[in-house]
Design a protein around this motif. Structure first.
Motif, PDB file in Angstrom:
ATOM      1  N   VAL A   1       0.832  -1.211   0.000  1.00 46.04           N
ATOM      2  CA  VAL A   1       0.000   0.000   0.000  1.00 46.04           C
ATOM      3  C   VAL A   1       0.869   1.264   0.000  1.00 46.04           C
ATOM      4  O   VAL A   1       2.090   1.174   0.155  1.00 46.04           O
ATOM      5  N   PHE A   2       0.230   2.419  -0.127  1.00 44.15           N
ATOM      6  CA  PHE A   2       0.925   3.713  -0.138  1.00 44.15           C
ATOM      7  C   PHE A   2       2.101   3.711  -1.123  1.00 44.15           C
ATOM      8  O   PHE A   2       3.253   3.921  -0.735  1.00 44.15           O
TER       9      PHE A   2
ATOM     10  N   PHE B   1       3.676   5.313  10.930  1.00 44.12           N
ATOM     11  CA  PHE B   1       2.681   4.529  11.659  1.00 44.12           C
ATOM     12  C   PHE B   1       2.871   4.688  13.162  1.00 44.12           C
ATOM     13  O   PHE B   1       3.938   5.062  13.625  1.00 44.12           O
TER      14      PHE B   1
ATOM     15  N   PHE C   1      -2.135   4.362  10.850  1.00 42.89           N
ATOM     16  CA  PHE C   1      -1.447   5.278   9.954  1.00 42.89           C
ATOM     17  C   PHE C   1      -1.571   6.676  10.557  1.00 42.89           C
ATOM     18  O   PHE C   1      -2.663   7.106  10.919  1.00 42.89           O
TER      19      PHE C   1
ATOM     20  N   GLY D   1      -2.594  -4.223  10.776  1.00 43.44           N
ATOM     21  CA  GLY D   1      -1.244  -3.742  11.042  1.00 43.44           C
ATOM     22  C   GLY D   1      -0.490  -3.405   9.773  1.00 43.44           C
ATOM     23  O   GLY D   1      -0.912  -3.758   8.669  1.00 43.44           O
ATOM     24  N   TYR D   2       0.604  -2.697   9.963  1.00 43.74           N
ATOM     25  CA  TYR D   2       1.447  -2.305   8.828  1.00 43.74           C
ATOM     26  C   TYR D   2       2.875  -2.753   9.062  1.00 43.74           C
ATOM     27  O   TYR D   2       3.322  -2.891  10.208  1.00 43.74           O
ATOM     28  N   SER D   3       3.602  -2.960   7.986  1.00 47.64           N
ATOM     29  CA  SER D   3       5.037  -3.185   8.110  1.00 47.64           C
ATOM     30  C   SER D   3       5.717  -2.460   6.962  1.00 47.64           C
ATOM     31  O   SER D   3       5.057  -2.026   6.016  1.00 47.64           O
TER      32      SER D   3
ATOM     33  N   LYS E   1       5.223   2.032  -0.256  1.00 49.57           N
ATOM     34  CA  LYS E   1       5.992   2.494   0.900  1.00 49.57           C
ATOM     35  C   LYS E   1       5.683   1.681   2.156  1.00 49.57           C
ATOM     36  O   LYS E   1       6.352   1.816   3.167  1.00 49.57           O
ATOM     37  N   ALA E   2       4.649   0.857   2.122  1.00 50.55           N
ATOM     38  CA  ALA E   2       4.314   0.018   3.280  1.00 50.55           C
ATOM     39  C   ALA E   2       3.570  -1.229   2.827  1.00 50.55           C
ATOM     40  O   ALA E   2       3.112  -1.320   1.692  1.00 50.55           O
ATOM     41  N   ILE E   3       3.476  -2.187   3.754  1.00 49.44           N
ATOM     42  CA  ILE E   3       2.684  -3.391   3.518  1.00 49.44           C
ATOM     43  C   ILE E   3       1.615  -3.415   4.601  1.00 49.44           C
ATOM     44  O   ILE E   3       1.917  -3.204   5.780  1.00 49.44           O
ATOM     45  N   ALA E   4       0.376  -3.616   4.217  1.00 48.81           N
ATOM     46  CA  ALA E   4      -0.705  -3.659   5.199  1.00 48.81           C
ATOM     47  C   ALA E   4      -1.220  -5.082   5.326  1.00 48.81           C
ATOM     48  O   ALA E   4      -1.224  -5.846   4.356  1.00 48.81           O
ATOM     49  N   GLU E   5      -1.631  -5.423   6.555  1.00 49.35           N
ATOM     50  CA  GLU E   5      -2.207  -6.737   6.799  1.00 49.35           C
ATOM     51  C   GLU E   5      -3.710  -6.563   6.971  1.00 49.35           C
ATOM     52  O   GLU E   5      -4.150  -5.742   7.775  1.00 49.35           O
ATOM     53  N   PHE E   6      -4.475  -7.295   6.193  1.00 52.57           N
ATOM     54  CA  PHE E   6      -5.936  -7.201   6.235  1.00 52.57           C
ATOM     55  C   PHE E   6      -6.515  -8.444   6.872  1.00 52.57           C
ATOM     56  O   PHE E   6      -6.096  -9.554   6.567  1.00 52.57           O
TER      57      PHE E   6
ATOM     58  N   ILE F   1       5.025   8.600   4.925  1.00 45.54           N
ATOM     59  CA  ILE F   1       4.135   7.618   5.535  1.00 45.54           C
ATOM     60  C   ILE F   1       4.728   7.168   6.868  1.00 45.54           C
ATOM     61  O   ILE F   1       5.867   6.710   6.919  1.00 45.54           O
TER      62      ILE F   1
END
Ligand SMILES: Cc1cc2nc3c(=O)[nH]c(=O)nc-3n(C[C@H](O)[C@H](O)[C@H](O)COP(=O)(O)OP(=O)(O)OC[C@H]3O[C@@H](n4cnc5c(N)ncnc54)[C@H](O)[C@@H]3O)c2cc1C
Ligand SMILES: Nc1ncnc2c1ncn2[C@@H]1O[C@H](COP(=O)(O)O)[C@@H](O)[C@H]1O
Lengths: 320, 246
Positions: A133-134, B19, B26, B214-216, A137-142, B17
């Motif tokens: 995502v973004f 978090f 975000f 969550g984000y990584s 620039k990031a990885i999101a967990e759904f 970006i």
């Protein structure tokens, strides 16, 4: 229980993306203790090969009216197959077709959906999957909370392997609704791998100075068996066709190799290409931001470097 | 013609970006938000062009909190006649689509226009969901739209080409580059936008099926390896032996 994989076809053949989805579907099915069922709509040939890539069953509804794509009609048919097979997870390719079906199926099945998934699901904390995502620039967990779920699999995330055997193709009776969409014409560039499916891509930007200079890019692409791409300004001024434009407002790609010549590497360009496995940047400006996102860099004049690279590829292919 | 354009709000691409410490949220502070480019440049502008050519109305709709009014006013400044905001957080594509479908179903639009995707999550889901919820045909990734008396002729971007089709009756579309040319709001538009109606409606009761947990951060590149421009044999060797991509 079943994992249902919609296996996309084009020109009577199963697409590469379909093999990736079936291979991935089998992994998901194994994790869920379910069967992996591949579904083909329309009159494609050779669909039994889907068994080789992990489908336990292959169902084909070969009615020729399904060769034309209408998301409404296809959703109705897939929905009927989901009901008949008690499928819990439905997997589609992250293609124009797959994405057009994803939302419809989600609504039809009251199933949570995630598009552009890049990895196998985790079941530790409910059903969760990841996506980029973004602008990368990031990885999101759904987390999907419904019993049923629909996913599209980002292209080139898995390399399909032959892990199964050929299976007999089954037929299933379904009701095919009439369509209010009539396809008049499909115009496709023949002979080249479309960008979203390409494993190797050679791309160029404003550094090319003009459309008449693209011969060196095409030669390199030809030698490599790669597809050509371009930056946005180049498509906007008409040096290259629009479907070659990659980036935030163009196509997002994920090839194994992306070679960028004369492209500065603006964030909006990177948004569409920074998931490529390996990036090679050719630029004469050592400050070009693209070098920061690259694996290999060549600081030099592309009009000298690109032909040299083409020669080197030729020598390599000739085994020299 | 009665046209509905669904507009969303996204962070600008160059936004930094960040978090929360536990990587579950975000951080929006200091992020510049814009109207999603596909919604603004292509879907909305094409709708305005159709209205200018054939008469009718253009309504912009957003599912979101009152802080979104700025981008909704921008839609009005560009030329939409009125606006609707469904007053709730867009929790997921499905939740958002259900809100839009519930509102649209009462109002009988000829075309409902979406952007092809939002540039933050690139979901590409909401338009198709609304189409299914309203039982309407869906033309996705439309880069050209012409109206005749009784039909729409659309060109859809597909892998490596375009597909041209005819649609009869009301339909939903998602807009891709090429559908229209970006417009800039002028002073008169901006002044008028302040007097145009923005209706705020309460959300319907919809269960949200998907959430972000969550984000990584993606694995960064190890750093670029610079090569001698005179020695492209070396690059080919590395691509073959080290990177294993050719
Ligand atoms: C909302 C928005 C969306 C956008 N979406 C996209 C998108 O989807 N895709 C996209 O690509 N852009 C997009 N852009 C545009 C983007 O910001 C950049 O302007 C664009 O990518 C620049 O294209 P370029 O690198 O080809 O040209 P330039 O920025 O002009 O760079 C040319 C590069 O070529 C190099 N060069 C010149 N001559 C030579 C030579 N002889 N040898 C070697 N190198 C040479 C220069 O050093 C320079 O780095 C978007 C912009 C906005 C605002
Ligand atoms: N909160 C929202 N309110 C109104 N329209 C939206 C909203 N979110 C998404 N959309 C529309 O749906 C399109 C696709 O979004 P997505 O499926 O999230 O990529 C966008 O381009 C918008 O046209």
């Amino acid at each position: 229980m079943a994992v249902l994989v919609y296996a996309e076809t084009q020109g009577n053949k199963v697409k590469k993306a379909a093999l990736e989805c079936v291979f991935y579907g089998k992994k998901v099915a194994d994790a869920e203790g379910a069967e992996c069922i591949a579904l083909v709509l329309g009159s494609a040939n050779g669909v039994e090969e889907l068994g080789n890539y992990g489908a336990d069953r292959v169902i084909q509804i070969s009615d020729a009216s399904l060769d034309q794509f209408d998301s409404m009609v296809h959703t109705s048919v897939i929905g009927q197959v989901v009901d008949a097979t008690s499928a819990q997870t439905v997997i589609l390719a992250h293609s124009s077709t797959g994405k057009s079906l994803l939302g419809r199926l989600s609504a039809k099945l009251s199933a949570g959906s995630v598009s552009g998934v890049i990895d196998v699901p985790s079941y530790e904390n409910g059903f969760t999957v990841k996506k980029s995502v973004f602008s990368g620039k990031a990885i999101a967990e759904f987390k999907v909370k419904t019993d049923k779920r629909v996913l599209t699999l980002s292209g080139n995330s898995f390399k399909p392997e032959e892990i199964g055997t050929r299976v007999d193709v089954e037929h299933m009776d379904v009701t095919i609704p009439t369509s209010s969409v009539k396809v008049i014409e499909v115009k496709r560039e023949e002979g080249t791998v479309p960008l979203p499916e390409a494993e190797l891509v050679v791309s160029a930007g404003r550094g090319m100075k003009g459309p008449e200079n693209w011969g060196i890019i095409e030669e390199l692409a030809n030698e490599l068996g790669a597809t050509t791409a371009c930056s946005r300004p180049v498509a906007d001024i008409g040096w290259r066709p629009h479907h070659e434009h990659v980036g935030q407002t163009g196509v997002a790609i994920k090839p194994n190799l992306y070679i960028a010549a004369g492209i500065s590497g603006a964030i909006q360009h990177l948004a569409g290409v920074n998931n490529s496995k390996v990036i090679v940047v050719i630029n004469k400006d050592s400050e070009a931001p693209f070098f920061k996102a690259a694996d290999y860099g060549v600081l030099g004049d592309l009009f000298e470097v690109v032909p040299k690279l083409t020669e080197a590829v030729k020598k390599f292919k000739a085994g020299l | 013609m009665k046209l509905l354009v669904c507009i969303s709000k996204t962070p600008e691409t160059t936004a930094k970006i960040a978090f929360s410490d536990d990587k579950t949220a975000f951080i929006k502070d200091g992020v510049q938000f814009i109207m999603n480019p596909y919604d603004e440049w292509y879907a909305l502008v094409r709708a305005l062009e159709l209205k200018e050519a054939n008469g009718g109305t253009v309504t912009v709709l957003n599912v979101g909190p009152s802080s979104n009014d700025i981008i909704i006013r921008k839609g009005l400044a560009l030329g939409a006649d009125d606006a609707v905001r469904i007053d709730t957080d867009p929790q997921s594509a499905y939740y958002t689509a259900a809100q839009i479908a519930e509102y649209a179903k009462e109002n009988g639009y000829d075309i409902i226009l979406f952007g092809k995707e939002t540039i933050d999550y690139n979901g590409s889901e909401v338009g198709a969901m609304v189409a299914e919820m309203l039982n309407l045909p869906f033309a996705s990734y439309v880069s050209k739209l012409e109206m005749t008396d009784d039909k729409a002729i659309v060109s859809r971007d597909i892998e490596g080409g375009v597909e041209v089709s005819e649609i009869t009756g009301a339909f939903v579309l998602s807009a891709a580059k090429g559908l229209a040319e970006q417009r800039i709001a002028n002073m008169k538009g901006i002044m008028m936008s302040k007097r145009k109606p923005l209706k705020v409606v309460p959300p319907s009761d919809v269960e949200n099926p998907v959430s972000v947990t969550g984000y990584s951060l993606p694995q960064g590149k190890l750093g670029v390896k610079m090569l001698d421009p005179e020695n492209m044999d070396e690059l080919v060797r590395l691509l073959h032996e080290e990177a294993k991509v050719i």
